[in-house]
Design a protein around this motif. Structure first.
Motif, PDB file in Angstrom:
ATOM      1  N   SER A  23     -39.847  17.871  42.428  1.00 43.12           N
ATOM      2  CA  SER A  23     -39.482  18.843  41.397  1.00 43.12           C
ATOM      3  C   SER A  23     -40.528  18.898  40.289  1.00 43.12           C
ATOM      4  N   ASN A  24     -41.143  20.060  40.120  1.00 46.16           N
ATOM      5  CA  ASN A  24     -42.113  20.214  39.034  1.00 46.16           C
ATOM      6  C   ASN A  24     -41.468  20.020  37.670  1.00 46.16           C
ATOM      7  N   LEU A  25     -40.195  20.404  37.562  1.00 50.02           N
ATOM      8  CA  LEU A  25     -39.501  20.234  36.283  1.00 50.02           C
ATOM      9  C   LEU A  25     -39.262  18.760  35.968  1.00 50.02           C
ATOM     10  N   VAL A  26     -38.895  17.984  36.991  1.00 49.40           N
ATOM     11  CA  VAL A  26     -38.745  16.540  36.788  1.00 49.40           C
ATOM     12  C   VAL A  26     -40.084  15.928  36.425  1.00 49.40           C
ATOM     13  N   LYS A  27     -41.129  16.300  37.175  1.00 51.95           N
ATOM     14  CA  LYS A  27     -42.458  15.740  36.951  1.00 51.95           C
ATOM     15  C   LYS A  27     -42.984  16.075  35.553  1.00 51.95           C
ATOM     16  N   ALA A  28     -42.738  17.318  35.108  1.00 47.99           N
ATOM     17  CA  ALA A  28     -43.180  17.724  33.772  1.00 47.99           C
ATOM     18  C   ALA A  28     -42.401  16.984  32.690  1.00 47.99           C
ATOM     19  N   ALA A  29     -41.103  16.777  32.924  1.00 50.40           N
ATOM     20  CA  ALA A  29     -40.294  16.046  31.945  1.00 50.40           C
ATOM     21  C   ALA A  29     -40.777  14.606  31.802  1.00 50.40           C
ATOM     22  N   VAL A  30     -41.132  13.982  32.918  1.00 50.08           N
ATOM     23  CA  VAL A  30     -41.647  12.619  32.845  1.00 50.08           C
ATOM     24  C   VAL A  30     -42.967  12.600  32.089  1.00 50.08           C
ATOM     25  N   TYR A  31     -43.817  13.583  32.327  1.00 48.25           N
ATOM     26  CA  TYR A  31     -45.086  13.658  31.589  1.00 48.25           C
ATOM     27  C   TYR A  31     -44.832  13.750  30.085  1.00 48.25           C
ATOM     28  N   GLY A  32     -43.852  14.560  29.715  1.00 49.48           N
ATOM     29  CA  GLY A  32     -43.537  14.727  28.301  1.00 49.48           C
ATOM     30  C   GLY A  32     -42.610  13.675  27.738  1.00 49.48           C
ATOM     31  N   SER A  33     -42.270  12.657  28.551  1.00 51.67           N
ATOM     32  CA  SER A  33     -41.361  11.580  28.125  1.00 51.67           C
ATOM     33  C   SER A  33     -40.039  12.146  27.614  1.00 51.67           C
ATOM     34  N   ASP A  34     -39.549  13.164  28.309  1.00 53.06           N
ATOM     35  CA  ASP A  34     -38.293  13.814  27.938  1.00 53.06           C
ATOM     36  C   ASP A  34     -37.194  13.358  28.909  1.00 53.06           C
ATOM     37  N   PRO A  35     -36.202  12.591  28.444  1.00 49.35           N
ATOM     38  CA  PRO A  35     -35.141  12.098  29.328  1.00 49.35           C
ATOM     39  C   PRO A  35     -34.143  13.197  29.705  1.00 49.35           C
ATOM     40  N   ASN A  36     -34.659  14.264  30.276  1.00 48.89           N
ATOM     41  CA  ASN A  36     -33.853  15.433  30.634  1.00 48.89           C
ATOM     42  C   ASN A  36     -33.230  15.213  32.009  1.00 48.89           C
ATOM     43  N   LEU A  80     -32.299   6.039  34.273  1.00 55.80           N
ATOM     44  CA  LEU A  80     -33.742   5.984  34.051  1.00 55.80           C
ATOM     45  C   LEU A  80     -34.080   4.539  33.762  1.00 55.80           C
ATOM     46  N   GLY A  81     -34.638   3.852  34.748  1.00 54.31           N
ATOM     47  CA  GLY A  81     -34.784   2.408  34.613  1.00 54.31           C
ATOM     48  C   GLY A  81     -33.411   1.784  34.503  1.00 54.31           C
ATOM     49  N   ASP A  82     -33.176   1.018  33.453  1.00 56.21           N
ATOM     50  CA  ASP A  82     -31.865   0.400  33.235  1.00 56.21           C
ATOM     51  C   ASP A  82     -30.952   1.262  32.367  1.00 56.21           C
ATOM     52  N   LEU A  83     -31.433   2.432  31.973  1.00 60.36           N
ATOM     53  CA  LEU A  83     -30.681   3.279  31.053  1.00 60.36           C
ATOM     54  C   LEU A  83     -29.822   4.287  31.833  1.00 60.36           C
ATOM     55  N   GLN A  84     -28.514   4.050  31.832  1.00 56.06           N
ATOM     56  CA  GLN A  84     -27.592   4.945  32.540  1.00 56.06           C
ATOM     57  C   GLN A  84     -27.447   6.255  31.756  1.00 56.06           C
ATOM     58  N   VAL A  85     -27.596   7.398  32.467  1.00 60.54           N
ATOM     59  CA  VAL A  85     -27.490   8.698  31.789  1.00 60.54           C
ATOM     60  C   VAL A  85     -26.393   9.579  32.385  1.00 60.54           C
ATOM     61  N   VAL A  86     -26.024   9.337  33.644  1.00 58.70           N
ATOM     62  CA  VAL A  86     -24.934  10.066  34.301  1.00 58.70           C
ATOM     63  C   VAL A  86     -24.089   9.058  35.063  1.00 58.70           C
ATOM     64  N   GLU A  87     -22.784   9.187  34.946  1.00 63.72           N
ATOM     65  CA  GLU A  87     -21.878   8.295  35.666  1.00 63.72           C
ATOM     66  C   GLU A  87     -20.751   9.118  36.261  1.00 63.72           C
ATOM     67  N   ASN A  88     -20.561   8.975  37.575  1.00 69.49           N
ATOM     68  CA  ASN A  88     -19.508   9.692  38.297  1.00 69.49           C
ATOM     69  C   ASN A  88     -19.546  11.197  38.005  1.00 69.49           C
ATOM     70  N   GLY A  89     -20.753  11.738  38.049  1.00 63.94           N
ATOM     71  CA  GLY A  89     -20.930  13.179  37.935  1.00 63.94           C
ATOM     72  C   GLY A  89     -20.889  13.743  36.537  1.00 63.94           C
ATOM     73  N   LEU A  90     -20.764  12.904  35.526  1.00 64.64           N
ATOM     74  CA  LEU A  90     -20.671  13.384  34.142  1.00 64.64           C
ATOM     75  C   LEU A  90     -21.669  12.662  33.248  1.00 64.64           C
ATOM     76  N   PRO A  91     -22.202  13.358  32.236  1.00 66.79           N
ATOM     77  CA  PRO A  91     -23.131  12.702  31.308  1.00 66.79           C
ATOM     78  C   PRO A  91     -22.415  11.661  30.474  1.00 66.79           C
ATOM     79  N   ILE A  92     -23.155  10.649  30.116  1.00 62.69           N
ATOM     80  CA  ILE A  92     -22.609   9.633  29.223  1.00 62.69           C
ATOM     81  C   ILE A  92     -23.529   9.525  28.007  1.00 62.69           C
ATOM     82  N   ASP A  93     -22.990   9.062  26.907  1.00 64.95           N
ATOM     83  CA  ASP A  93     -23.806   8.883  25.714  1.00 64.95           C
ATOM     84  C   ASP A  93     -24.872   7.818  25.969  1.00 64.95           C
TER      85      ASP A  93
END
Length: 408
Positions: free
Chosen positions: A310-323, A347-360
């Motif tokens: 995904s170019n969008l994923v790759k670009a987000a990683v370049y910009g250090s954007d946890p999108n 992202l690494g050890d940082l959980q961002v989605v759990e069971n299909g839903l975003p988490i804080d």
């Protein structure tokens, strides 16, 4: 396949394609490139049992076709030569004639059978090889100052910024067997295979059919799991040469050390694949995507490749954007069976989605993590035992600059 264990596999930090017994290598500057080495070779003291995997592109380059035809006939390679700067692809009958002439002249120079010579090329597509320059390279192959694995590693590069090599040692039948490899690859990198050349040498004795099957199995978990830009080249090739000079009992699937040998081959292949992904044109970061919990390994692999491509994923990683939304999107369009309410992402050890839903989560921590040179994305589908890992790189401004002026 059993897991790689350090007590069974010794990683040779400075191992080269010449580390296995009976292999020599070298490189010269012929003028194909302005100043850099551009013609390289590997030679075995004896004909080596060989196997290859090749690009799926319909426009297969002339040297690839010539090499495949010879290998299909004899199952052996003793000498291989590689030129950079010119792919000899989409060059018609003259391109094939040039590849065959290169093969013939190398055979005469090294005193080997014509069908025991492999030829490979990488560089610009659609331009005939300037054979007078190839003649110089062939004539200089045996000169002492042109010898050395490092020269070979440099001679096969195009837009790569670093040489790529890996090696391991394993004990088989009480004998220390070495498996080593060198590779090039930087742009036009996509499953299956890439603008990627990889050459693996080993002094193990291996049955031809088993070597072919093992290479295909290993390639599916290494070279076929990397991407830089989604383009599939005309020249991709992986060759493995096993010259048998360690005199072990011939390896095949029934040999008690077969899995150990495959583990060593897989380690070398994955190491080279990751080096290729890390050195993607303009890249600043290596991205690893680990998918688990899929219905099958194949499904996990398709999802991992969808994310890494995904170019969008790759670009987000370049910009250090946890999108993380871009990762979810790629999982969703992978066309693999998932249960959306079970998907978890980190992202690494940082959980961002759990069971299909975003988490804080801490956005600053996410940004800080993505600033590392190595970024790992974890996806857990919680829907089976299938798992896979893929590798790629970020998408940068420099990628556009490099490819906008590739021919100039």
């Amino acid at each position: 396949m059993t897991s790689v264990k350090e007590k069974q596999i010794k990683i040779l930090e400075n191992g080269k394609v010449t580390t296995p017994k009976g292999f020599q290598a070298g490189g010269v500057h012929t003028g194909l490139r302005k100043t850099k080495l551009d013609f390289g070779w590997i030679h075995s003291e004896v004909p080596a049992t060989a196997a290859g995997v090749y690009t799926l592109n319909a426009f297969k380059a002339a040297p690839l076709q010539v090499t495949k035809n010879s290998l299909d006939k004899t199952g052996k390679i003793q000498t291989l030569v590689v030129n950079s700067a010119n792919a000899n692809a989409v060059t018609g009958p003259q391109g094939e004639k040039n590849a065959l002439e290169t093969q013939k002249l190398v055979a005469e120079k090294k005193g080997v059978e014509v069908d025991h010579v492999a030829v490979a090329s990488t560089g610009i597509i659609g331009v005939q090889l300037p054979m007078e320059k190839l003649y110089k390279g062939i004539n200089w192959m045996d000169e002492a100052e042109n010898q050395g694995a490092e020269r070979f590693e440099s001679a096969i590069l195009t837009t790569d910024t670093v040489t790529k090599y890996a090696a391991v040692e394993v004990e088989i039948d009480g004998k220390l067997v070495t498996i080593s490899g060198a590779a090039k690859g930087s742009g036009m990198i996509a499953p299956n295979m890439a603008t990627m050349l990889s050459f693996i040498t080993t002094d193990a004795a291996v049955e031809r059919s088993s070597l072919e099957a093992g290479l295909r199995q290993v390639t599916d978990k290494s070279f076929n799991m990397i991407t830089v830009d989604g383009d599939c080249s005309t020249n991709d090739m992986v060759l493995v040469l096993a010259n048998g000079l360690q005199k072990n009992q011939t390896l095949n699937e029934s040999h008690p050390d077969w899995d150990l040998f495959l583990n060593g081959l897989q380690y070398v292949s994955q190491d080279l694949a990751k080096q290729i992904a890390k050195d993607g044109e303009g890249a600043t970061k290596l991205i690893e995507v680990q998918v688990k919990g899929a219905g099958t390994d194949k499904a996990a692999g398709e999802i991992a490749k969808a994310i890494i491509s995904s170019n969008l994923v790759k670009a987000a990683v370049y910009g250090s954007d946890p999108n993380w939304g871009r990762i979810v999107c790629a999982v969703g369009y992978s066309e693999q069976p998932i249960e959306v309410d079970k998907v978890s992402i980190a992202l690494g050890d940082l959980q961002v989605v759990e069971n299909g839903l975003p988490i804080d989560f801490d956005e600053e921590a996410g940004t800080e993590y993505l600033q590392q040179e190595m970024v790992t994305i974890h996806v857990d589908l919680q829907n089976g035992a299938g798992e896979a890992t893929a590798w790629g790189c970020d998408l940068t401004y420099d990628y556009v600059k490099i490819n906008a002026s590739y021919r100039t």
